[in-house]
Design an enzyme around this catalytic site. Structure first.
Site, short mmCIF file in Angstrom:
data_model
loop_
_atom_site.label_atom_id
_atom_site.label_comp_id
_atom_site.label_asym_id
_atom_site.label_seq_id
_atom_site.Cartn_x
_atom_site.Cartn_y
_atom_site.Cartn_z
N GLY A 8 0.85 -1.11 -0.24
CA GLY A 8 -0.11 0.07 -0.01
C GLY A 8 0.91 1.39 -0.04
N ALA A 9 0.47 2.19 -0.96
CA ALA A 9 1.10 3.66 -0.91
C ALA A 9 0.30 4.57 -0.33
CB ALA A 9 1.42 3.85 -2.20
N GLY A 10 -0.39 4.41 0.76
CA GLY A 10 -1.20 5.25 1.61
C GLY A 10 -0.19 6.35 2.56
N ASN A 34 1.65 -1.72 -4.72
CA ASN A 34 0.40 -0.76 -4.85
C ASN A 34 -0.46 -1.16 -5.89
OD1 ASN A 34 -1.06 1.10 -3.36
ND2 ASN A 34 -0.77 2.47 -4.98
N GLU A 160 -17.74 16.76 4.57
CA GLU A 160 -16.76 17.40 3.56
C GLU A 160 -17.52 17.23 2.39
OE1 GLU A 160 -12.73 18.11 5.46
OE2 GLU A 160 -12.94 16.18 4.68
N ASP A 295 -5.46 2.08 8.45
CA ASP A 295 -6.91 1.64 8.57
C ASP A 295 -7.01 0.24 8.90
OD1 ASP A 295 -8.53 4.21 7.52
OD2 ASP A 295 -6.94 3.96 5.76
N ALA A 312 -5.72 9.98 8.44
CA ALA A 312 -4.39 10.17 7.73
C ALA A 312 -3.34 10.49 8.85
CB ALA A 312 -4.58 11.16 6.70
N GLN A 313 -3.83 11.46 9.83
CA GLN A 313 -2.89 11.93 10.99
C GLN A 313 -2.00 10.58 11.74
OE1 GLN A 313 -3.15 14.54 15.12
NE2 GLN A 313 -4.80 14.62 13.33
N LYS A 381 -6.37 24.26 7.49
CA LYS A 381 -6.29 22.99 6.93
C LYS A 381 -5.43 22.90 5.57
CE LYS A 381 -9.76 19.89 5.03
NZ LYS A 381 -9.42 18.73 5.67
#
Length: 402
Positions: A8-10, A34, A160, A295, A312-313, A381
């Site tokens: 994975g390339a997250g 990925n 969002e 995740d 993501a943080q 942001k």
């Protein structure tokens, strides 16, 4: 030479690869697998789905990776103690799983068949095209349901997306000569309020902003079923049907299906519970050479005892943590055995806050203990997202445009 395999390339694995000491790339064989040749900002996919942005969220891996990292484009189907499996078998000495998320329908009938989910760049682009197609269709059919849009879920992604959606549909209606007053955008939330991670004050500000954008928010509305062009809800014990030809599901996510498809792991909702070293616990097999981040990892906050929400943080911080562990293991040539765990530092995470954009130029959220709103929150942001772009590609990443 040891083999380090990253799936994975997250945010997790890219945080790892962009923060680790480059010297260790010569001390092992590194492979990144990925299913596409780029990293994309998942936190910006709502703007891709609405049609506001497109390729500016993409970061080609060839521009981000160290020359000693071998990138392989493949789709992993399952994992065991011997390797990860796609078109071929990829063996490993150390494995880092950062495969991202999938949509969770919670067993609600019709969600998979009749709704769209924002789970990838490709799915977000498909939603944007669906929205445009519906608007263009209305010019021919005059079907009011082509101008109706339902967003299922009043959490972070849902709010969002619906904020961005309202603005982009308004823009497209102006371009196509459609009266925006005929458009109906609904956001359905089962809980008593939207954005439960925020204070009552911030939540009310969010509601007011959504109202100004022309969005109807339905709280205390449990989704019972999705049908073709219909969402069945229950409000105060009464069932109602809401009609729209476009239904977007943002009500929940789970870990990657690769975990569920791998009997090697004991998991729930495609997530594996991990300890303070980001290694699987309560398993039948020794997995001390495997790290799970992002995740796919279920990690408890030691203070509250609750699982951290997937963001993501935290994924980025987990990647940076694993980078330090791999540096130590590879440079000292240690085996990551259970005996060695006592010498490893544990992962500690302190959330820095969260910011939710609601359309262009406006956001609400927390930074530290301070509540922010409006253009100030929006600027904060932008700054946070720009720092990630800079980490990936330098200034060229910060000022990317579609």
């Amino acid at each position: 030479m040891k083999k380090v395999l990253l799936l994975g390339a997250g945010y997790g694995n890219m945080g790892l690869l962009t923060s680790i000491n480059p010297e260790v790339f010569s001390q092992a064989q590194w492979q990144l697998i990925n299913n596409n040749p780029y990293h994309y900002k998942t936190i910006a996919l709502h703007d891709v789905a609405s049609g506001k942005h497109d390729k500016s969220v993409l970061f080609p891996l060839k521009d981000c990776l160290h020359e000693k990292i071998t990138f392989i484009e493949d789709t992993i189907t399952h994992i065991d103690s011997q390797g990860a499996y796609g078109r071929q078998t990829y063996d490993y000495d150390y494995l880092v799983i950062g495969l991202g998320f999938s949509s969770d329908n919670f067993g609600i009938k019709g969600v998979t068949e009749y709704t769209h989910s924002i789970t990838s760049y490709q799915s977000a682009r498909a939603i944007a095209q669906e929205i445009l197609t519906r608007l263009q269709s209305y010019l021919q059919t005059k079907d009011e349901n082509d101008l109706a849009f339902i967003v299922c879920g009043g959490g972070f992604t849902g709010i969002e997306f619906v904020g961005s959606l309202a603005q982009e549909i308004h823009r497209q209606c102006d371009n196509l000569g459609i009266d925006f007053g005929k458009v109906k955008i609904s956001c359905i939330e089962a809980m008593p309020k939207i954005l439960p991670m925020f204070s009552e004050n911030l939540m009310q500000l969010g509601l007011q902003r959504l109202k100004e954008l022309g969005i109807e928010v339905l709280t205390n509305s449990k989704i019972l079923e999705c049908k073709q062009g219909i969402v069945v809800i229950e409000q105060s014990g009464v069932q109602n049907e809401i009609q729209a030809n476009t239904i977007i599901w943002t009500a929940g996510v789970k870990g990657n299906e690769v975990i569920a498809n791998s009997p090697f792991f004991k998991s729930g909702r495609s997530k594996v519970e991990v300890n303070e070293y980001l290694q699987a616990i309560n398993q039948e097999h020794d997995m001390s050479n495997i790290f799970i981040i992002g995740d796919c990892a279920a990690l408890k906050d030691p203070q509250s005892g609750r699982f951290y929400p997937p963001t993501a943080q935290i994924a980025k911080k987990q990647g940076e943590y694993v980078a330090t562990i791999l540096e130590s293991l590879l440079q000292s040539n240690k085996e990551n055995t259970r005996q060695e765990r006592g010498t490893l530092p544990s992962f500690n995470f302190t959330p820095q806050g969260s910011l939710c954009s609601i359309g262009a130029g406006y956001a609400i959220g927390m930074v530290g203990n301070k509540e922010l709103k409006g253009c100030i929150a929006n600027a904060a942001k932008w700054f946070v997202e720009s720092m990630w772009s800079y980490q990936l590609e330098g200034f060229s990443g910060v000022f990317k445009a579609d």
